[in-house]
Scaffold this active site. Structure first.
Site, PDB file in Angstrom:
ATOM      1  CE  LYS A   1      33.345  -8.874 -32.434  1.00 18.72           C
ATOM      2  NZ  LYS A   1      33.073  -7.467 -32.092  1.00 18.72           N
TER       3      LYS A   1
ATOM      4  CE  LYS B   1      26.222  -6.041 -39.483  1.00 17.52           C
ATOM      5  NZ  LYS B   1      26.932  -5.806 -38.223  1.00 17.52           N
TER       6      LYS B   1
ATOM      7  CE  LYS C   1      22.348  -1.920 -33.419  1.00 20.16           C
ATOM      8  NZ  LYS C   1      22.487  -3.256 -34.009  1.00 20.16           N
TER       9      LYS C   1
ATOM     10  CG  ASP D   1      28.413 -14.005 -36.470  1.00 24.71           C
ATOM     11  OD1 ASP D   1      28.103 -14.382 -37.599  1.00 24.71           O
ATOM     12  OD2 ASP D   1      29.253 -14.558 -35.758  1.00 24.71           O
TER      13      ASP D   1
END
Length: 841
Positions: free
Chosen positions: A9, A14, A40, A124
């Protein structure tokens, strides 16, 4: 080589975990490539201490651009970021795919000798683009980053399905990495892992050291290696390194199961011991799913709408069922594992007869997955072979060897098709501009009328006799343009390309003109919203912009008919009053225009010479004669009170006579002195040719519902085949694909209706398999010709017959005589009968 991909998510941690894992693997002496798959561009921030220029900003997609994107960081780790579009523009998934294609094409991983590649993927999975490392076969181990929060577990549950989907590419779920805010609540993640048949690889507790490291733009394992977070990450790295393919795959919890999990109700763990004994025995002894299904009384009979159709026999009765993936289950379906089923309405087994037996059979197969049903039907064990088999019926296991179709292009369930319905399309008004927003290759997508075509239907009133020696470019017309949508447009946005193309198209069509904008497959998924640009073009440039999906230039829709018809009316109205200079203007007759012009001239009518002044030709003619009642033109003509007719096509003597009478009546003219019929010489020639043909028969292979298509529809290019061939003296046959008495009864009813319409009653014969059709055709000695839209159809050659189509037909009296001559030649040509028939029957 170790390849690891992190999913989870958005905002779950991560990038932090992936970067630290890269450092830990590099510290063990591994050569590491860290790949950031997020627009990003923050995955490599802690490794580099700064932002790096991403791949998608390098001005190319080749190996040179890739190498310019590589940056050496801490511990010798090479870093690369995919990058992506500005927020709300373009498609990040396409950018990730472009970078991975470059990595694969350049063999970067192999040439540089990387021991470990770490992929950090955006959020996700909401589309296939973000699953690119799995789709393209890069990753071998997938790690799902979760927390103890339910929404992160909900995302992980969906991601399990994604990993299972791409297990065929060699990836497996190694387990969960829990980024915990509350250590006491980690139990929830462990419970989820048990229910989903996976495991928790490690737990990273909340630690202020992580925050300090992020502010310093350094990995916590490098900045504070003795912190609790760093030690937890080290243990996680060891678990990842030692992870192996599990003995049984994880499973996605169904909607009802996950709701029970959220409500803290029991969810039965997926363990080996819970699987039915029959399935264990099948797996252990390598019994195919088809064998287990057969043993339990199930028989696969079809695939439709993403569902498998099967039957089960119990209590002396056969019951039919639909089986669908659980994710696509409809209300009323019963879930079993990752699939669900329901009986066909009205076919549920009565409780007192068969339900107990059915439940026992269902228990035997309840451990199968939905893919097993597909495999049982197709006879193939892997995903790609399953897909391939549905297009190649010649290898389909449900067909007996003697009944296998000859050619794969006849397609799944299409072996009995000989007549392929076509559409005349609708008029594309000259002066309008069509913009195809798509790949440049889409310009080739309409090349259907060339020697390379499967179906050869260049015939009828729109016949084009121009020889074609290779694929044409059907969209090279100066009024049809292609934007050449590229990867770069998908990644960075295509707004400028859309705006510039619309401005150029508006200039070309002029004030009050019509621009049709078609979004192709790739832009439909990846490109910007066209509506704002089309509205602005219409407002600022004074044109009408019609938006459609796909390159459906000739497909009829109410809005397209309205827009085109209004455009034609505007162009005609702008010409003002024009004094008629000729009687007839033939529209959309193609190369048939020349012989029909000669026919009309012989009967005393002046026909407009062919030129490019489409609107002036209409305005200067007393009567518009259409090859078909095109709604674009007829709508404009009716609005402006322009006289038009679209009589039945003039094929054969009777139809040509009727066509001429209709034109003269519409013009208010008297009959020509010699009448409307053929000359005495033409009549005598026709009688002689028909007498010769009367020794032979011509046939059609059709199914109920297709009979009416044989008489004057655009499926046969407007040719009234039944009437024409009957007039030519040929006996007619209808070979009907009908497996049961109901279909046979329907066929007889439709044949009677066709006979009432044409005055001709073809003889009916029925077949239910390719072998039966071959024998039926071969046994009919008078039968020489059988209709097929496939040139030199091998199914007919094998039966000793010659194929024919509307391509042999010509209009008018002279055209009818030429058609009879061609038919006689085909009837006399017995090569297939002498050569193929002796080998096939």
């Amino acid at each position: 080589m170790e390849s690891i991909v992190f999913f989870g998510k958005g905002g779950i941690g991560k990038s932090t975990i992936a970067a630290n894992i890269s450092v830990l693997f590099a510290a063990k002496g591994k050569k590491v490539l860290h790949v950031g798959c997020d627009p990003k561009m923050d995955s490599t921030l802690s490794l580099m201490g700064r932002r790096i220029r991403p791949f998608n900003d390098q001005g190319g997609s080749d190996g040179d651009a890739l190498r310019r994107s590589l940056h050496r960081s801490i511990k010798g780790i090479d870093c690369i970021e995919a990058g992506g579009p500005q927020a709300g523009v373009g498609c990040a998934g396409a950018g990730i795919g472009a970078m991975l294609d470059a990595i694969k094409d350049s063999s970067l991983i192999e040439k540089e000798g990387y021991d470990t590649v770490v992929f950090d993927v955006l959020g996700d999975v909401v589309c296939g683009g973000f699953a690119a490392p799995l789709r393209r076969g890069f990753a071998s181990k997938a790690i799902l980053v979760v927390s103890e929060e339910l929404l992160s577990l909900y995302a992980a549950n969906n991601l399990i399905s994604m990993v299972n989907n791409y297990a065929r590419n060699g990836v497996f779920l190694a387990g969960l990495a829990v980024n915990a805010k509350d250590k006491a609540a980690v139990r929830l993640a462990h419970d989820f892992a048990r229910a989903a048949n996976t495991r928790v690889l490690g737990v990273i507790p909340r630690d202020a050291a992580v925050t300090r490291a992020e502010k310093a733009r350094k990995p916590v394992v490098a900045l504070e290696p003795r912190s609790e977070a760093a030690r937890s990450l080290a243990r996680l790295a060891n678990e990842i390194a030692s992870a192996r393919v599990p003995s049984s795959p994880p499973r996605m919890l169904g909607p009802a199961e996950f709701e029970a999990f959220m409500d803290d109700r029991p969810v039965k763990p997926a363990t080996k011991g819970d699987k039915p004994a029959a399935v264990h025995a099948a797996r252990k002894n390598s019994i195919a799913p088809s064998a287990l299904l057969e043993k339990s009384g199930f028989s696969m009979t079809g695939v439709t709408g993403g569902q498998v159709v099967c039957s089960w026999k119990g209590g002396g009765t056969t019951f039919r069922l639909f089986i669908a993936p659980e994710s696509d289950a409809r209300p009323g379906m019963s879930a079993v594992g990752n699939w669900a089923f329901c009986f066909l309405p009205g076919e549920e087994p009565p409780p007192d007869i068969s339900r107990e037996g059915f439940n026992a059979a269902l228990k035997e197969i309840s451990g199968l997955r939905f893919d097993d049903f597909i495999s049982a039907f197709s006879g193939k064990l892997d995903f790609y072979s399953n897909v391939d088999s549905f297009g190649k019926t010649s290898s389909h296991p449900l067909l007996p060897d003697s009944d296998k179709p000859e050619e794969p292009y006849i397609g799944f369930g299409q072996w009995q098709r000989f007549l392929f319905s076509d559409s005349s399309g609708i008029c594309v008004p000259p002066g309008s501009v069509m913009v195809e927003h798509g790949d440049n290759e889409c310009r080739f997508s309409s090349c259907s009328q060339t020697p390379l075509s499967t179906f050869q239907k260049i015939a009828g009133l729109a016949n084009d006799s121009t020889p074609s020696l290779g694929p044409l470019l059907p969209k090279e017309d100066h009024m049809i343009v292609n934007t050449d949508f590229l990867y770069e447009d998908a990644v960075k946005g295509d707004e400028k390309k859309i705006a510039d193309t619309l401005a150029a198209a508006a200039a070309r069509t002029g004030a009050g003109g019509l621009v049709e904008f078609y979004s192709g497959c790739s832009p439909l998924i990846l490109a910007s919203d066209v509506s704002s640009f089309s509205d602005k073009a219409a407002r600022d440039l004074g044109v009408e912009v019609l938006r459609e999906n796909f390159n459906s230039f000739y497909t009829q829709t109410p809005e397209k008919v309205r827009a085109r018809s209004a455009f034609v009316a505007r162009r005609l109205k702008a010409l003002g009053r024009v004094k008629p200079a000729q009687d007839v203007n033939l529209i959309n007759f193609g190369s048939s225009r020349e012989p029909l012009t000669a026919l009309l001239a012989a009967k005393g009518l002046a026909v407009k010479d062919w030129d490019t002044e489409f609107y002036k030709d209409i305005a200067s003619s007393r009567l518009q004669v259409l090859s078909s009642a095109d709604p674009v033109l007829t709508g404009a003509f009716d609005k402006l009170k322009i006289k038009w007719v679209a009589p039945a096509a003039p094929y054969g003597f009777v139809a040509t006579n009727s066509w001429l009478r209709t034109l003269f009546a519409a013009l208010g003219r008297k009959s020509p002195p010699e009448g409307f019929g053929p000359s005495e010489k033409e009549s005598a020639a026709h009688a002689a040719a028909a007498k010769k043909l009367s020794r032979f028969a011509a046939g059609f292979v059709a199914s109920p519902g297709e009979f009416g298509m044989l008489e004057g529809t655009w499926a046969v290019s407007g040719v009234p085949l039944i009437s024409f061939l009957s007039e030519a003296g040929l006996a007619l046959r209808l070979f009907v694909h009908a497996a049961g008495p109901e279909v046979k009864a329907l066929a007889k009813t439709e044949a009677a209706a066709l006979a009432a319409k044409t005055g001709t009653k073809p003889r009916l014969a029925f077949f239910d398999s390719p072998g039966a059709l071959l024998k039926t055709l071969a046994d009919d000695r008078a039968l020489r010709l059988v209709y097929s839209d496939i040139p030199l159809d091998p199914r007919l050659s094998a039966a000793g017959k010659n194929s024919f189509s509307v391509a042999v037909c010509e209009p008018g009296y002279e055209g009818a005589l030429e058609t009879l001559r061609r038919l006689a030649q085909l009837c006399d040509w017995d090569f297939n009968e002498r050569y193929y028939l002796t080998k096939s029957v």
